[in-house]
Design an enzyme around this catalytic site. Structure first.
Site, PDB file in Angstrom:
ATOM      1  N   HIS A  61       3.065 -15.680  16.837  1.00 25.31           N
ATOM      2  CA  HIS A  61       2.248 -15.775  18.047  1.00 25.31           C
ATOM      3  C   HIS A  61       0.952 -15.012  17.792  1.00 25.31           C
ATOM      4  CE1 HIS A  61       4.331 -11.971  18.408  1.00 25.31           C
ATOM      5  NE2 HIS A  61       3.616 -11.626  19.473  1.00 25.31           N
ATOM      6  N   HIS A  63      -0.539 -12.228  19.450  1.00 25.84           N
ATOM      7  CA  HIS A  63      -0.809 -10.854  19.824  1.00 25.84           C
ATOM      8  C   HIS A  63      -1.415 -10.136  18.622  1.00 25.84           C
ATOM      9  CE1 HIS A  63       2.154 -10.734  23.468  1.00 25.84           C
ATOM     10  NE2 HIS A  63       0.942 -11.127  23.810  1.00 25.84           N
ATOM     11  N   ASP A  65      -1.045  -7.395  17.033  1.00 22.26           N
ATOM     12  CA  ASP A  65      -0.257  -6.764  15.974  1.00 22.26           C
ATOM     13  C   ASP A  65       0.354  -7.770  15.006  1.00 22.26           C
ATOM     14  OD1 ASP A  65       1.361  -7.569  18.114  1.00 22.26           O
ATOM     15  OD2 ASP A  65       2.909  -6.079  17.701  1.00 22.26           O
ATOM     16  N   HIS A  66       0.134  -9.069  15.264  1.00 23.99           N
ATOM     17  CA  HIS A  66       0.665 -10.109  14.385  1.00 23.99           C
ATOM     18  C   HIS A  66      -0.431 -10.923  13.681  1.00 23.99           C
ATOM     19  CE1 HIS A  66       4.960  -9.836  15.665  1.00 23.99           C
ATOM     20  NE2 HIS A  66       4.364  -9.205  16.665  1.00 23.99           N
ATOM     21  N   HIS A 138       9.255 -15.295  24.482  1.00 28.92           N
ATOM     22  CA  HIS A 138       8.372 -14.140  24.639  1.00 28.92           C
ATOM     23  C   HIS A 138       7.472 -14.401  25.839  1.00 28.92           C
ATOM     24  CE1 HIS A 138       6.625 -10.433  23.476  1.00 28.92           C
ATOM     25  NE2 HIS A 138       5.540 -10.906  22.895  1.00 28.92           N
ATOM     26  N   ASP A 206       9.597 -10.567  18.554  1.00 31.51           N
ATOM     27  CA  ASP A 206       8.992 -10.696  19.886  1.00 31.51           C
ATOM     28  C   ASP A 206       9.674 -11.771  20.719  1.00 31.51           C
ATOM     29  OD1 ASP A 206       5.898  -9.249  19.910  1.00 31.51           O
ATOM     30  OD2 ASP A 206       6.983  -9.440  18.025  1.00 31.51           O
ATOM     31  N   HIS A 265      10.182  -4.701  13.336  1.00 33.10           N
ATOM     32  CA  HIS A 265       9.343  -4.683  14.545  1.00 33.10           C
ATOM     33  C   HIS A 265       9.790  -3.577  15.504  1.00 33.10           C
ATOM     34  CE1 HIS A 265       7.190  -6.179  18.139  1.00 33.10           C
ATOM     35  NE2 HIS A 265       6.340  -6.675  17.245  1.00 33.10           N
TER      36      HIS A 265
END
Length: 303
Positions: A61, A63, A65-66, A138, A206, A265
């Protein structure tokens, strides 16, 4: 042979001893990356692996942090003199998000190609990898991935001789070629036995613990799963933010029964994931709390 490395195990923000979650696979000279958070290229450098052979990057996805490490990673690939096209795969909106990030990385010596998912389950091929993407739960569109290396059936020498197939074609048929010879069409199924067990790795972060995850991770060689919180008392927080506790992840492991399972994670507040190992191994004995740089070399079963 399939090499797996968990480059980073952190969620939300990098820590001095924990990079953000990303995973790399290597097979037959081709590399595959899942997620590219801040610090991914540093983690790769620490591991000693090269970014140049990465042929596909899959995103769970969008976000930060990814995916926030992508511009620098692309520039590093370009500086490594990569010229071959790069495939990027992920939920809808991928091309828009990547083009926005590329404002700071506008010039690359290779083409970017995009595969945006339109269905809850999709399968596609990239080099040696068969990639199954499946939608999870998520608070934004998010997918998990199963990476498989199929294994063809054993070559049947007796059958090839019975059919009077010239030996000069055996190797090509074993590799999947269809050959026209003296009015005959020679096909691989004429000389190959049933498909044998291949290699498979499922990766998901997530998400809440939904049944589709265990379905794809069933009997895998390795199952890498989010474990955001180790403390049972944070179960309500996990439900609110659509994440998982260690205990919930271990329950998926028990259902899927992989040969090995790694958690990843972690919340920045989770300083020592290993403290919860005894508890969660009562749920699924083959679970481990992974650390940055963990790697595993997977080989086909001997027969």
């Amino acid at each position: 042979m399939l090499d797996i490395c968990l480059l980073g195990t952190g969620g939300m923000q990098p820590l001095p001893y924990r990079w953000l979650t990303s995973m790399m696979a290597r097979c037959d000279g081709s590399s595959l990356l899942i997620d590219c958070g801040e610090g991914t290229q540093v983690a790769l450098k620490e591991k000693g692996w090269s970014p140049k052979p990465v042929d596909v990057i899959c995103f769970t996805h969008y976000h930060a942090d990814h995916i926030s490490g992508l511009p620098g990673f692309l520039l590093t690939m370009g500086n490594a003199e990569r010229t071959e096209p790069l495939l990027l795969a992920g939920p809808r909106g991928l091309e828009r998000v990547v083009n926005a990030l590329r404002v700071i990385a506008p010039e690359l010596p290779f083409e970017l190609r995009f595969h945006e998912f339109t269905e809850a389950r999709e399968t596609f091929q990239s080099g040696p990898y068969q990639i199954d993407a499946f939608k999870v739960n998520h608070n934004v569109p998010c997918y998990g991935y199963r990476i498989s290396i199929p294994r063809k059936g054993r070559f049947d020498v007796e059958r090839a001789n019975e059919l009077k197939i010239p030996k000069q074609f055996w190797s090509r048929l074993q590799k999947g070629a269809v050959i026209e010879h003296e009015g005959r069409t020679l096909t691989p199924d004429m000389v190959l036995g049933p498909a044998r067990r291949g290699l498979s790795v499922t990766y998901t972060t997530d998400t809440r613990p939904v049944p589709v995850i265990a379905e794809y991770a069933k009997d895998n060689d390795l199952f890498i799963c989010e474990g955001m919180y180790g403390e049972k008392e944070k179960a309500a927080k996990a439900r609110e933010y659509k994440h998982m506790t260690f205990q919930e992840a271990a329950g998926l492991g028990r259902e899927a029964n992989p040969r090995e399972m790694w958690l990843t994670h972690y919340s920045p507040s989770l300083m020592k994931p290993e403290e919860f190992l005894g508890e969660i191994r009562e749920i699924f004995p083959r679970i481990k709390t992974a650390r940055d740089g963990w790697s595993l070399e997977l080989g086909f079963d001997e027969e």
